[in-house]
Design a protein around this motif. Sequence first.
Motif, PDB file in Angstrom:
ATOM      1  N   ASN A 453       0.841  -1.192   0.000  1.00 30.35           N
ATOM      2  CA  ASN A 453       0.000   0.000   0.000  1.00 30.35           C
ATOM      3  C   ASN A 453       0.882   1.250   0.000  1.00 30.35           C
ATOM      4  O   ASN A 453       1.602   1.525   0.963  1.00 30.35           O
ATOM      5  N   ALA A 455      -0.159   4.431  -0.109  1.00 30.74           N
ATOM      6  CA  ALA A 455      -0.709   5.518   0.704  1.00 30.74           C
ATOM      7  C   ALA A 455      -0.283   5.400   2.154  1.00 30.74           C
ATOM      8  O   ALA A 455      -0.118   6.408   2.869  1.00 30.74           O
ATOM      9  N   GLU A 513      -4.054   2.624  -2.873  1.00 29.12           N
ATOM     10  CA  GLU A 513      -4.875   2.955  -1.705  1.00 29.12           C
ATOM     11  C   GLU A 513      -5.260   1.733  -0.880  1.00 29.12           C
ATOM     12  O   GLU A 513      -5.537   1.847   0.316  1.00 29.12           O
ATOM     13  N   ASN A 514      -5.276   0.560  -1.519  1.00 28.39           N
ATOM     14  CA  ASN A 514      -5.758  -0.641  -0.830  1.00 28.39           C
ATOM     15  C   ASN A 514      -4.776  -1.797  -1.022  1.00 28.39           C
ATOM     16  O   ASN A 514      -5.172  -2.939  -1.237  1.00 28.39           O
TER      17      ASN A 514
END
Length: 549
Positions: A453, A455, A513-514
Amino acid sequence: MGEETKKTITEDDITENNLLQKFETDKADGEKTAATAADGTEADKAETDKADGEKTAEAATDGIEADSMHVEPYVDKTAFAMVKKKKVFVRNIILFFAFLLVAGYFVMVYLSSKYFPPGTTINGKDYSLRTYDSVLEDINRPYSVYTLHLKFRNGEYTLKGEDVGYYATCEKDLRRIKDSQNPFLWFMDFFNKKEDRTVNIEIGYDEKKLDKALTECKFLQIENMTEPQEPEIVYNDIKERVEAVERDKGTRIDTDMIHEIIARMIPKRESYLDVRNSGCYIDPKYSVDSKKVTYAVDRANGYLSTKIDLFLGDYKIGIPARDIYNIITIDEDYNVEVPRRNVEIYVIEFARKYDTYDTYRNFKTHDGKTYKVKGEKYGYEIDITEESNLLYIDLVHRIDVERPLTLLHSAYTYDDRHNDIGGSYVEVNLSKQMVYLYVNGEQIMESECVSGNMAEGHGTPGGLYKIDGMAYDVVLRGDDYASPVLYWMPFNGGIGFHDANWRTYFGGDIYKENGSHGCVNMPIENAKLLYQTVERGFPVICYWEDELE
């Protein structure tokens, strides 16, 4: 007679046709007159003229038919003469060409008796219609000049062909070929172009002239020769052994031996003789064969003959005799030793040549781009201390050995181009979220994935790694997660490949993001195939596209 009658009837037919044409003309004139009559009188006159014309035509036709029944045959003498003249002309043409053929044949017979017939090839070259002397000269020419260059320890000398009575000729075989050719069958060689005759060159020399030429060579005169000194033990790259040679080799030569060698070289047209390595120089009577020197040579060759093969993976690296010669020492008293320090220096240089750990190498991606990657945790690194001890023991005991190198770090494979990745590896394109599995240079799997990830700062790092372990049906645990997986293959600490049954989709921009905590998530069927294919040490190359060249 039948032919002439046929021609006469044809001419009569032509005359009949003329009369019929006249009838047609008269008939047409009558019709014109009738048509143009201005009044009844003129019309009657026209009809009368028309009727008269028809009667005249009918009478003419009846006359022609009557005359044709009683006409005499007519012979056109002019046409007959032309036919006869044509036959004579054709006959003369045939006779002329026949004369040319016969004349040409005998001209070729004459030329073939004087020259080589057409189609004659000798030693692969066409000699059609060439004189015997010119062919003899042409074949002999490449062999007509001969020189032998002699390289002595103290100078050079050239023997010319005229100095030794050199000669080279194919006259015997060439004469045999010429005598075997029948001039009257000259065309046989012309049509049988596949027949290639071969002549051999007879080469010889004058023995007395050779003796005189060698006697006049200053390097073969006794007063100009020097005696050899003490020998030196040197390495022979061709034999891969050491041998005793003269320190100051001297210039004393066995003249009978060099005479014999040159006598064998001249018929072979060999143009160069290195007398220094011919065995013609005379060794000292006692120095080379002394017990101390021969013992040193034998002892040194004992070390050099030791076969030591070391392995990096499956790649075998043999220690060559030349390297062993550089390790051992031979002093002026012919004492031979294996210094431990020399072994250590050799192993250090050996490691510099073959170590790949923590070094850069170029990797070609699946689409042909180049990734210059440093194997900070991948590659071979030799244990210099331990390997120096083992190699020292191997050399001192002079026992043939095959063993793996002692290593601090290892890789999956190795080849002669220092490639420690090979054709079997896992390639991960982190930018495109794709995993490619290669075995022996062939791609057997392509799979979408989800990496760390971005982010949350868990981005999967690029680099060169290897599979550190393999586990089935485990739970991956972290500070804030516990993920059960079937196939777990770590390659960078806690980062590894595994299935992710909680994901429905893979690839794309999911990782931004995931994404994972750094691992490479894969569909379960692809993770299974990867698990069944790889093993411990299997190379893994991860990269971002902005790192590619």
